[in-house]
Design a protein around this motif. Structure first.
Motif, PDB file in Angstrom:
ATOM      1  N   HIS A 155       0.551  76.949  63.326  1.00  0.00           N
ATOM      2  CA  HIS A 155       0.101  78.311  63.031  1.00  0.00           C
ATOM      3  C   HIS A 155       0.584  78.799  61.664  1.00  0.00           C
ATOM      4  CE1 HIS A 155      -1.337  78.588  67.161  1.00  0.00           C
ATOM      5  NE2 HIS A 155      -0.156  78.158  67.559  1.00  0.00           N
ATOM      6  N   ARG A 185      -7.850  83.975  63.333  1.00  0.00           N
ATOM      7  CA  ARG A 185      -7.499  83.675  64.722  1.00  0.00           C
ATOM      8  C   ARG A 185      -8.660  82.992  65.441  1.00  0.00           C
ATOM      9  NH1 ARG A 185      -3.685  85.804  68.303  1.00  0.00           N
ATOM     10  NH2 ARG A 185      -4.220  85.566  70.504  1.00  0.00           N
ATOM     11  N   ASP A 186      -9.856  83.526  65.315  1.00  0.00           N
ATOM     12  CA  ASP A 186     -11.043  82.989  65.984  1.00  0.00           C
ATOM     13  C   ASP A 186     -12.245  83.259  65.087  1.00  0.00           C
ATOM     14  OD1 ASP A 186     -10.195  82.405  68.976  1.00  0.00           O
ATOM     15  OD2 ASP A 186      -9.397  84.406  68.538  1.00  0.00           O
ATOM     16  N   TYR A 215      -0.811  83.380  64.589  1.00  0.00           N
ATOM     17  CA  TYR A 215      -1.442  82.616  65.663  1.00  0.00           C
ATOM     18  C   TYR A 215      -2.926  82.397  65.397  1.00  0.00           C
ATOM     19  CZ  TYR A 215      -1.734  80.871  70.458  1.00  0.00           C
ATOM     20  OH  TYR A 215      -1.884  80.079  71.569  1.00  0.00           O
ATOM     21  N   SER A 216      -3.396  81.185  65.654  1.00  0.00           N
ATOM     22  CA  SER A 216      -4.799  80.869  65.395  1.00  0.00           C
ATOM     23  C   SER A 216      -5.344  79.899  66.430  1.00  0.00           C
ATOM     24  CB  SER A 216      -4.968  80.258  63.998  1.00  0.00           C
ATOM     25  OG  SER A 216      -6.307  79.844  63.801  1.00  0.00           O
ATOM     26  N   ASN A 217      -6.399  80.322  67.139  1.00  0.00           N
ATOM     27  CA  ASN A 217      -7.157  79.432  68.000  1.00  0.00           C
ATOM     28  C   ASN A 217      -8.088  78.538  67.186  1.00  0.00           C
ATOM     29  OD1 ASN A 217      -6.133  80.476  70.528  1.00  0.00           O
ATOM     30  ND2 ASN A 217      -7.409  82.273  70.192  1.00  0.00           N
TER      31      ASN A 217
END
Length: 570
Positions: A177, A183-184, A243-245
């Motif tokens: 991250h 993030r998305d 944070y990253s999806n």
């Protein structure tokens, strides 16, 4: 000019050499202070901890804050196939027509972002650690093209606020991250509730500004990159964790390029089949296998993440999650050297007891020494989860939950478990070390040589007496360390983690045992790691000790290796 060894001693004295005796501050090395406990299912000390954990979970589910949440808990040991604890609670507010009527260790839950851990395990199985420093653009054509275009456009290249240079984004940064990416893209974009957003004062969006996918239909790969490459960077690479999806969706694409196989095939081939998992799925399984909360459970069970599945789409059970945790702790899927390098922090967060790995969320417990727990939590709608591993003890636990406000409930359950589990593990490790190593060891050749080892309120194995050919070696060590006061000096042995057939390695730390070092981080921090192996005699460290053990692991002798002698346990 003073020698380097003398300098180390001077540093030690400068940092350890003053003040009063209140509660001692021993400064052990990072890591366990005793060998990991074994045979915990038959350990009476640990049995008390398990009883306490069961009691607090019973109270929380029957009468407290977990009463409206269905949960499944398993505590596991890397060396024991049977669980140390199975705990399950079925809330009243579930749909038993669609799903199970009673939760147990085989009930399937969505694990949300714990899927990222499965993705990292796949990467390590297939490729090891070599790709970590590589640019992700090397493996993802869409990102390679974007990086090339940026290099030929000086104006955009200087515009760091609006354009991310994908050529400088590494696999490691994505995994931890630290890439600074969005993030998305598309998934749960608030454009899907535009009328409500406009009522809240947000402007109407032009059709071109509304993602064409992600809510509810998942994005294709083309749609994902078309949107993501227009997203603004969040922070510079390797500056702070965000944070990253999307990062893990990209990692899965890169892994597929490296291996020439689809993510789903790799998951089945590398993890599910070798570990014999029967409750883990990449594609949505039959809902009858799962627990389904009345409030939106069916919706979230069937919510399709598409290609973002490697970031949050996996379904699993506590039995299977525990099996994965055992495989990680036991390094059964890749070499121990890879496990050790992987299970380390990549960066701090703004909380001193919370760091980030790849993709670990690392929390630290303990005052005298940090006990790092490597965890990964996840949420997707009505489902929440966590897996937590303690490398110091070779033990872990997992909690899967279904119900409202799941993240907070899982975090609470993890706190309740940890508050009893970690002290219980520490006490079991100490009790087992006492039974195994405590005693008097003496020379068998008639010389006046012996060493006495015990445990006390401090960490590690304490040397209470040490004689070599009639010489008091504790006093000799004090002389070498320029220590004056015997009441502030101790020799404590800590396991190094190095083993050979029939042998276990320890190192001694011998700083004065003092309570206060200073008022700031430069004077109050533990720097015992600087003085390990700092004094050697004939190329052997004066702090090196090895225990000999028989085929049953029973200790029969000790080698203070600098003395070139073996002392047998009497």
């Amino acid at each position: 000019m003073p020698s380097f060894t003398t300098s180390l001693v001077s540093i030690s004295l400068a940092l350890f050499g003053s003040v009063s005796a209140q509660s001692p501050h021993y400064c052990p090395l990072l890591g366990p202070v005793y060998p990991p406990p074994t045979n915990l299912s038959n350990d009476p000390t640990f049995a008390t901890a398990i009883q306490d954990i069961t009691s607090v979970l019973d109270d929380a589910t029957n009468n407290g804050s977990l009463s409206e949440t269905s949960i499944s808990v398993q505590i596991f040991d890397a060396s024991d196939a049977a669980p140390l604890l199975n705990f399950a609670y079925t809330a009243d507010n579930i749909n038993t027509t669609l799903g199970v009527s009673t939760v147990d260790q085989d009930t399937v839950f969505r694990v949300g972002s714990v899927s990222k851990l499965w993705t990292m395990v796949l990467l390590l199985i297939e490729e090891g650690l070599w790709p970590f420093q590589e640019s992700v653009a090397r493996f993802v054509p869409e990102l390679h093209e974007a990086a090339s275009k940026l290099q030929w456009d000086p104006r955009r290249r200087r515009d760091g606020i609006n354009h991310l240079d994908w050529g400088e984004v590494s696999i490691r940064e994505l995994a931890s991250h630290m890439a600074g990416v969005a993030r998305d893209y598309g998934v749960l974009d608030l454009a899907g509730m535009s009328s409500q957003m406009e009522q809240l004062g947000f402007p109407a969006l032009a059709p071109s500004e509304i993602p064409p996918c992600g809510n509810p239909d998942p994005c294709s790969r083309e749609q994902f990159f078309n949107g993501l490459l227009q997203s603004h960077p969040i922070v510079p690479t390797s500056s702070t964790p965000v944070y990253s999806n999307a990062a893990f969706q990209i990692l899965a694409y890169a892994l597929e390029t490296m291996t020439g196989q689809s993510y789903e095939v790799l998951l089945q081939r590398d993890i599910i089949t070798p570990l014999g998992l029967n409750g883990t799925y990449y594609k949505t399984p039959n809902i009858s296998l799962g627990v389904v909360p009345n409030d939106s459970g069916e919706y979230w069970w069937n919510f399709d993440l598409g290609d973002e599945g490697p970031a949050g789409g996996i379904f699993s059970s506590t039995r299977d999650m525990a099996t994965l945790g055992q495989a990680i702790l036991g390094s059964s899927l890749f070499p121990k050297s890879i496990t050790r390098r992987w299970m380390k922090p990549v960066t701090h967060t703004s909380s001193l007891d919370y760091s980030v790995g790849a993709p670990w969320e690392i929390v630290s417990f303990g005052d005298e020494r940090p006990i790092d727990i490597y965890s990964k939590a996840g949420d997707i709608g009505a489902y929440s989860s966590i897996i937590a591993l303690s490398p110091d003890h070779n033990v872990g636990f997992t909690v899967l939950a279904a119900g409202a406000d799941g993240h907070a409930k899982v975090a609470l359950a993890a706190d309740l478990i940890s508050a009893k589990l970690i002290p219980g593990l520490e006490e079991s490790a100490k009790d087992q070390a006492t039974a195994r190593f405590e005693g008097t060891y003496a020379a068998s050749n008639g010389t006046n040589s012996s060493i006495e080892i015990t445990t006390d309120d401090g960490p590690g194995l304490l040397v209470t007496s040490w004689i070599n050919n009639g010489t008091n070696m504790i006093q000799s060590m004090m002389t070498l360390g320029h220590a004056q006061d015997p009441s502030t000096f101790s020799i404590r042995l800590y396991p190094t983690g190095l083993e050979s057939p029939g042998q276990i390695s320890f190192r001694a730390l011998m700083p004065p045992t003092l309570s206060t070092f200073g008022n700031g981080p430069f004077t109050s921090s533990c720097i015992t790691w600087v003085v390990v192996d700092g004094q050697v005699y004939g190329n052997v460290g004066i702090d090196e000790f090895v225990f000999n053990v028989d085929e049953m692991g029973i200790v029969n002798s000790i080698l203070p290796r600098v003395l070139r002698t073996t002392l047998s346990k009497t």
